[in-house]
Design a protein around this motif. Structure first.
Motif, PDB file in Angstrom:
ATOM      1  N   PHE B 135      80.885 -40.136  11.625  1.00 18.03           N
ATOM      2  CA  PHE B 135      81.453 -39.129  10.727  1.00 18.03           C
ATOM      3  C   PHE B 135      80.442 -38.550   9.732  1.00 18.03           C
ATOM      4  CE2 PHE B 135      86.015 -38.432  11.161  1.00 18.03           C
ATOM      5  CZ  PHE B 135      86.302 -39.315  12.196  1.00 18.03           C
ATOM      6  N   VAL B 136      79.151 -38.825   9.942  1.00 23.85           N
ATOM      7  CA  VAL B 136      78.164 -38.290   8.997  1.00 23.85           C
ATOM      8  C   VAL B 136      77.253 -37.296   9.714  1.00 23.85           C
ATOM      9  CG1 VAL B 136      76.277 -38.865   7.409  1.00 23.85           C
ATOM     10  CG2 VAL B 136      78.169 -40.469   7.709  1.00 23.85           C
ATOM     11  N   THR B 137      76.960 -36.197   9.026  1.00 24.12           N
ATOM     12  CA  THR B 137      75.949 -35.259   9.516  1.00 24.12           C
ATOM     13  C   THR B 137      74.833 -35.208   8.484  1.00 24.12           C
ATOM     14  OG1 THR B 137      77.655 -33.960  10.604  1.00 24.12           O
ATOM     15  CG2 THR B 137      75.523 -32.892  10.270  1.00 24.12           C
ATOM     16  N   VAL B 138      73.607 -35.318   8.968  1.00 22.31           N
ATOM     17  CA  VAL B 138      72.456 -35.252   8.067  1.00 22.31           C
ATOM     18  C   VAL B 138      71.834 -33.868   8.200  1.00 22.31           C
ATOM     19  CG1 VAL B 138      70.179 -36.225   7.539  1.00 22.31           C
ATOM     20  CG2 VAL B 138      72.024 -37.730   8.333  1.00 22.31           C
ATOM     21  N   VAL B 139      71.662 -33.188   7.066  1.00 24.81           N
ATOM     22  CA  VAL B 139      70.988 -31.885   7.066  1.00 24.81           C
ATOM     23  C   VAL B 139      69.625 -32.081   6.410  1.00 24.81           C
ATOM     24  CG1 VAL B 139      71.054 -29.497   6.255  1.00 24.81           C
ATOM     25  CG2 VAL B 139      73.177 -30.622   6.962  1.00 24.81           C
ATOM     26  N   LEU B 140      68.581 -31.924   7.204  1.00 27.65           N
ATOM     27  CA  LEU B 140      67.222 -32.092   6.695  1.00 27.65           C
ATOM     28  C   LEU B 140      66.611 -30.722   6.476  1.00 27.65           C
ATOM     29  CD1 LEU B 140      64.660 -33.898   6.151  1.00 27.65           C
ATOM     30  CD2 LEU B 140      64.118 -33.578   8.570  1.00 27.65           C
ATOM     31  N   SER B 141      66.410 -30.377   5.211  1.00 26.61           N
ATOM     32  CA  SER B 141      65.769 -29.098   4.889  1.00 26.61           C
ATOM     33  C   SER B 141      64.593 -29.399   3.973  1.00 26.61           C
ATOM     34  CB  SER B 141      66.764 -28.161   4.198  1.00 26.61           C
ATOM     35  OG  SER B 141      66.128 -26.945   3.894  1.00 26.61           O
ATOM     36  N   ALA B 142      63.732 -30.272   4.456  1.00 25.68           N
ATOM     37  CA  ALA B 142      62.585 -30.744   3.677  1.00 25.68           C
ATOM     38  C   ALA B 142      61.637 -31.428   4.662  1.00 25.68           C
ATOM     39  CB  ALA B 142      63.056 -31.754   2.622  1.00 25.68           C
ATOM     40  N   PRO B 143      60.399 -31.646   4.266  1.00 30.23           N
ATOM     41  CA  PRO B 143      59.544 -32.465   5.121  1.00 30.23           C
ATOM     42  C   PRO B 143      60.223 -33.804   5.418  1.00 30.23           C
ATOM     43  CG  PRO B 143      58.243 -31.418   3.423  1.00 30.23           C
ATOM     44  CD  PRO B 143      59.678 -31.128   3.096  1.00 30.23           C
ATOM     45  N   LYS B 165      76.570 -38.532  13.435  1.00 35.19           N
ATOM     46  CA  LYS B 165      76.859 -37.874  14.715  1.00 35.19           C
ATOM     47  C   LYS B 165      75.792 -36.839  15.051  1.00 35.19           C
ATOM     48  CE  LYS B 165      80.135 -34.603  12.722  1.00 35.19           C
ATOM     49  NZ  LYS B 165      81.487 -34.111  12.713  1.00 35.19           N
ATOM     50  N   LEU B 166      75.161 -36.269  14.012  1.00 36.02           N
ATOM     51  CA  LEU B 166      74.198 -35.201  14.280  1.00 36.02           C
ATOM     52  C   LEU B 166      73.197 -35.091  13.137  1.00 36.02           C
ATOM     53  CD1 LEU B 166      73.506 -32.681  16.104  1.00 36.02           C
ATOM     54  CD2 LEU B 166      74.992 -31.357  14.583  1.00 36.02           C
ATOM     55  N   LEU B 167      71.934 -34.854  13.492  1.00 34.00           N
ATOM     56  CA  LEU B 167      70.916 -34.490  12.505  1.00 34.00           C
ATOM     57  C   LEU B 167      70.613 -33.005  12.711  1.00 34.00           C
ATOM     58  CD1 LEU B 167      68.525 -34.850  10.494  1.00 34.00           C
ATOM     59  CD2 LEU B 167      67.156 -35.642  12.439  1.00 34.00           C
ATOM     60  N   ILE B 168      70.784 -32.221  11.645  1.00 35.87           N
ATOM     61  CA  ILE B 168      70.442 -30.799  11.715  1.00 35.87           C
ATOM     62  C   ILE B 168      69.130 -30.606  10.957  1.00 35.87           C
ATOM     63  CG2 ILE B 168      71.156 -28.445  11.176  1.00 35.87           C
ATOM     64  CD1 ILE B 168      74.058 -29.421  11.147  1.00 35.87           C
ATOM     65  N   VAL B 169      68.120 -30.100  11.666  1.00 34.72           N
ATOM     66  CA  VAL B 169      66.835 -29.854  11.018  1.00 34.72           C
ATOM     67  C   VAL B 169      66.754 -28.377  10.671  1.00 34.72           C
ATOM     68  CG1 VAL B 169      64.327 -29.960  11.289  1.00 34.72           C
ATOM     69  CG2 VAL B 169      65.778 -31.720  12.345  1.00 34.72           C
ATOM     70  N   SER B 170      66.760 -28.076   9.391  1.00 37.58           N
ATOM     71  CA  SER B 170      66.635 -26.690   8.937  1.00 37.58           C
ATOM     72  C   SER B 170      65.139 -26.406   8.776  1.00 37.58           C
ATOM     73  CB  SER B 170      67.386 -26.534   7.606  1.00 37.58           C
ATOM     74  OG  SER B 170      67.352 -25.201   7.177  1.00 37.58           O
ATOM     75  N   GLU B 171      64.700 -25.344   9.398  1.00 43.45           N
ATOM     76  CA  GLU B 171      63.254 -25.124   9.538  1.00 43.45           C
ATOM     77  C   GLU B 171      62.531 -24.989   8.198  1.00 43.45           C
ATOM     78  OE1 GLU B 171      62.307 -21.819  12.026  1.00 43.45           O
ATOM     79  OE2 GLU B 171      60.171 -22.339  12.124  1.00 43.45           O
ATOM     80  N   CYS B 172      61.430 -25.707   8.081  1.00 45.52           N
ATOM     81  CA  CYS B 172      60.517 -25.564   6.941  1.00 45.52           C
ATOM     82  C   CYS B 172      59.177 -26.138   7.362  1.00 45.52           C
ATOM     83  CB  CYS B 172      61.058 -26.282   5.703  1.00 45.52           C
ATOM     84  SG  CYS B 172      61.126 -28.063   5.862  1.00 45.52           S
ATOM     85  N   LYS B 173      58.176 -25.928   6.564  1.00 45.07           N
ATOM     86  CA  LYS B 173      56.867 -26.496   6.873  1.00 45.07           C
ATOM     87  C   LYS B 173      56.992 -28.012   6.835  1.00 45.07           C
ATOM     88  CE  LYS B 173      52.181 -25.531   6.539  1.00 45.07           C
ATOM     89  NZ  LYS B 173      51.426 -24.504   7.255  1.00 45.07           N
TER      90      LYS B 173
END
Lengths: 446, 347
Positions: B135-143, B165-173
């Motif tokens: 039940f957790v989604t991780v949103v990574l918007s950082a290195p 359930k899902l890791l979402i990688v939001s694009e960044c350097k």
């Protein structure tokens, strides 16, 4: 070239007699010349306070040198250069998370294991506690791998806290994920664990000695004379003082057994336990002191009470049960009572630390060669908070820690990071202690 | 019989808090929480200043009506502080430095020094335990520096596998070694939200100008306005990532077919479609653009919602409860008394 040595006695020398074995304290004769500073062992202990703390009178807002202590810690004032106050540590697995009630069982169980507490009355599942990680690694170096002491009766079965087994609320030490080590709460059993020839003296030997009203020291008299003859005058004096303290403890145990007092009207006191809590604390920690002094063990836990303890404290004018008053709902009268209990515990703890500090060991003292953690798995007992845990670390861990300071860590830092650091100091290479994420920084300034 | 409620999901948000869409994403997160659609599991600020964490905490408090929850329910804001912290950005300064006519700060905050914030790796790990499996989604918007570090902690890989359930990688350097490690070792599906998703969804400046009129002062608006001269439309990249995390089945976004996400040596990220890949990318249908933005805008600009009132017992229920408690207490007292009886003397 012949190495310089003045060593006459082995570190692990015992006085042996019928049904008794008395280990010796650290004597000069056990130290080879020029190595005195490095040969003392490190001791590690945890004192666990139940039901949280009145945090109003514990918290210091700023980090830095320990100058003015908060009210509850006032009894440590003369020892403030020997303690570190550590703030903001967390025990995440004690929190309600998806379960809800059961905070007391979880608080104790998760504190030193840093593990998820499986909610069950019969199917226990936890983790290895920090003391046992250390004891499993270095316990074979001493007569007793570890000592588990409790100042309240123990229960190992039944439902003690909303579906959590009593084992969780009554045991701080866990040898494996499924095997708790129940604390010893009877003074006689602790005494015999320390000085009996086996884990427990045989009933026949004990009955014979008690029947003859003989001290355990009488049994080892011959062997004592031999050791006295082989050491110098300073060591002889040290040995006399040590044996006197063993005798005093033995007499306290006997007195408590004869004592017919009741704790509060209507409640019988358990057999052999002093009616006055202060006497009880002192007796049990006197034995811990001797165990450390004589290197009988290097690892110990002391449960000042089981988690959720209902002990009253008539000695300090508080006949109320401890746990109910910790649900204070910010009532100042109840909060003051909690503060008084908290302060009383610290006062008794301070007396133990003083004894360690005043006991010379080689060029140092026993407290210097110790790491004694004092704390709880709950901060506020009313709302059952498992973060910002009240934590004191006494001793220098063998001239490693720099005490006399207050360090505030970032929140959510696992309390097990402290225990992992203590384990590493004892030379134990543990990858982790439960949910630890590393070592605590800044404990040493050197 | 009352139907059992579906458990609510959680969102872990690791952000550098350096772009306007990150600030808007906070409003979106707390708006979603207000609608009881998902809960903010944790927010970790990395590669930014103490003021950035203070700002996030101010936004949390802005949306929190009534007494603040303690750490048994809501975890503190995280800040990566294991290396020297940069100075506050103009956006952060504009928000947390705003004062009223008496010179008092306009926004309440509880973070004044580093120790008021949480250590980010322990925070992200600890927050997973608050939710049911999957039940957790991780949103990574950082290195990925700190997220990768959590993989080193005992039992955490298993915890991630069961809870996330899902890791979402939001694009960044990116931090190249850390992100490569996450891509290789992260134990759940990974979706990529590229810059093009945000570019295709500009958040309109007019919304900032008009939709927050209900608030005399709003920290997210202050942050947005200070990023660059108004009016400007900000790419809504993190808003898309958070929206998908909260409403994966809404049809606002779709996941592409499989492909491979990789980190180039310069820290940039590239997604290449291929049948054997393990990753997917977030896709916004251009025909849906207005619908998606309207949905996002409705939540971002919504007023804070007070928590549901605590249920009060009727006098009859209360009396029954008290009786049950008294009975239980009697039982326990009896048990305690039995235990207090001294053992029979041994002969």
């Amino acid at each position: 070239m012949t190495p310089i040595t003045k060593k006459a006695l082995q570190r692990r020398t015992f006085l042996r007699g019928l049904g008794a074995t008395v280990a010796l304290p650290f004597l000069d004769a056990m130290t080879p010349a020029l190595t005195a500073a490095t040969s003392a062992p490190l001791r590690v202990a945890w004192f666990y306070v139940p039901n949280g703390i009145d945090m109003r009178n514990w918290v210091i807002p700023d980090p830095g040198p320990l100058t003015k202590l908060p009210p509850i810690l006032q009894p440590l004032d003369s020892l403030k250069s020997e303690v570190l106050m550590l703030s903001n540590l967390t025990a995440n697995w004690g929190r309600p998370l998806l379960v809800g009630a059961g905070d007391h069982g979880r608080a104790l169980a998760a504190y030193m294991t840093g593990s998820f507490v499986h909610q069950s009355v019969s199917n226990l599942k936890l983790g290895v506690s920090a003391d046992q990680i250390i004891a499993n690694a270095i316990g074979q170096q001493t007569r007793l791998p570890s000592l588990e002491i409790g100042l309240e009766e123990t229960r190992q079965a039944g439902n003690c806290d909303n579906g959590y087994s009593c084992s969780y609320a009554y045991n701080i030490a866990w040898k494996t994920a499924t095997q708790p080590l129940p604390p010893v709460s009877e003074p006689r059993i602790l005494f015999e664990r320390l000085f009996g020839t086996d884990v427990f003296t045989s009933p026949e030997d004990r009955a014979r000695r008690l029947g003859m009203r003989r001290s355990i020291l009488d049994s080892v008299m011959e062997s004592t004379k031999k050791v006295q003859a082989s050491v110098g005058p300073v060591d002889r004096r040290k040995l006399d003082e040590y044996l006197s303290s063993v005798r005093q403890v033995e007499q306290q145990v006997e007195r408590a057994e004869k004592d017919g007092k009741v704790i509060v009207p209507g409640i019988e006191k358990p057999f052999g336990v002093p009616a006055d809590f202060g006497d009880y604390f002192k007796l049990m920690t006197d034995m811990l002191f001797i165990a450390f002094q004589a290197d009988l063990t290097r690892v110990a836990t002391v449960m000042i009470g089981r988690e959720g303890s209902n002990r009253p404290y008539p000695e300090i004018g508080i006949p109320d049960s401890h746990h109910p008053i910790t649900h204070h709902q910010k009532n100042p009268v109840l909060l003051d009572k909690i503060s008084a209990i908290n302060t009383y515990h610290v006062k008794l703890f301070a007396a133990f630390l003083h004894r360690l500090l005043e006991t010379k060991e080689g060029d140092s003292n026993l407290l210097n060669n110790s790491m004694i953690c004092y704390g709880s798995g709950l901060s506020d007992g009313d709302t059952h908070l498992h973060d910002e845990l009240p934590t004191i670390l006494a001793g220098r861990g063998g001239n490693f820690f720099t005490p006399g300071r207050h360090i505030i860590y970032q929140r959510e830092t696992p309390v097990t990071n402290l225990f992992a650091t203590m384990a590493q100091r004892t030379g134990v290479r543990a990858d982790h202690v439960g949910d630890s994420t590393g070592q605590l920084v800044d404990l040493s300034l050197s | 019989m009352q139907a059992r409620q579906t458990p609510i999901g959680g969102i872990v948000y690791n952000t550098t808090m350096s772009r306007p869409d990150a600030a808007l994403a906070l409003a979106l997160l707390y708006g979603i929480e207000g609608k009881r659609e998902a809960r903010v599991a944790s927010i970790a600020v990395t590669e930014n200043s103490l003021g950035a964490a203070t700002f996030v905490d101010a936004v949390y408090r802005f949306y929190q009506l009534g007494p603040l929850a303690n750490a048994n329910r809501v975890l503190p804001i995280g800040l990566a502080a294991d290396k020297p912290l940069p100075p506050d950005s103009p956006m952060v300064k504009a928000a947390i430095g705003r004062v009223d006519e008496k010179g008092e700060p306009v926004y309440r905050t509880g973070i004044r020094r580093v120790s008021d914030s949480a250590e980010v790796t322990a925070l992200m790990r600890n927050s997973l335990a608050y939710f049911y499996d999957g039940f957790v989604t991780v949103v990574l918007s950082a290195p990925a520096t700190y997220l990768a570090r959590t993989l080193d902690y005992a039992g955490t890989r298993e915890l991630i596998q069961s809870k996330v359930k899902l890791l979402i990688v939001s694009e960044c350097k990116q931090d190249v070694p850390a992100m490569r490690r996450v891509l290789a070792e992260w134990p759940t599906p990974i979706a990529f939200c590229g810059r093009e998703v945000g570019d295709a969804l500009p958040y309109p400046a007019s919304s900032i100008e008009q939709d927050f009129a209900w608030a005399a002062a709003h920290p997210v608006v202050d942050f947005y306005r200070a990023y660059k001269p108004m009016p400007y439309d900000a790419p809504a990249q993190d808003l898309a990532a958070v929206m998908y995390a909260a409403r994966p089945d809404s049809g606002l976004f779709q996941l592409s077919g499989t492909g491979s996400l990789e980190v180039l040596d310069d820290g940039e990220m590239r997604f290449s479609a291929n049948a054997s890949g393990k990753h997917k990318r977030l896709v916004a249908d251009p025909a849906n653009k207005d619908k998606v933005m309207a949905a996002i805008r409705a939540i971002v600009t919504a007023k804070p919602v007070p928590p549901p009132p605590r249920r009060r017992f009727t006098p009859e229920e209360f009396e029954k409860l008290q009786k049950e408690r008294e009975e239980e207490q009697k039982k326990r007292d009896l048990q305690d008394k039995k235990l207090a009886v001294p053992p029979p003397a041994k002969s």
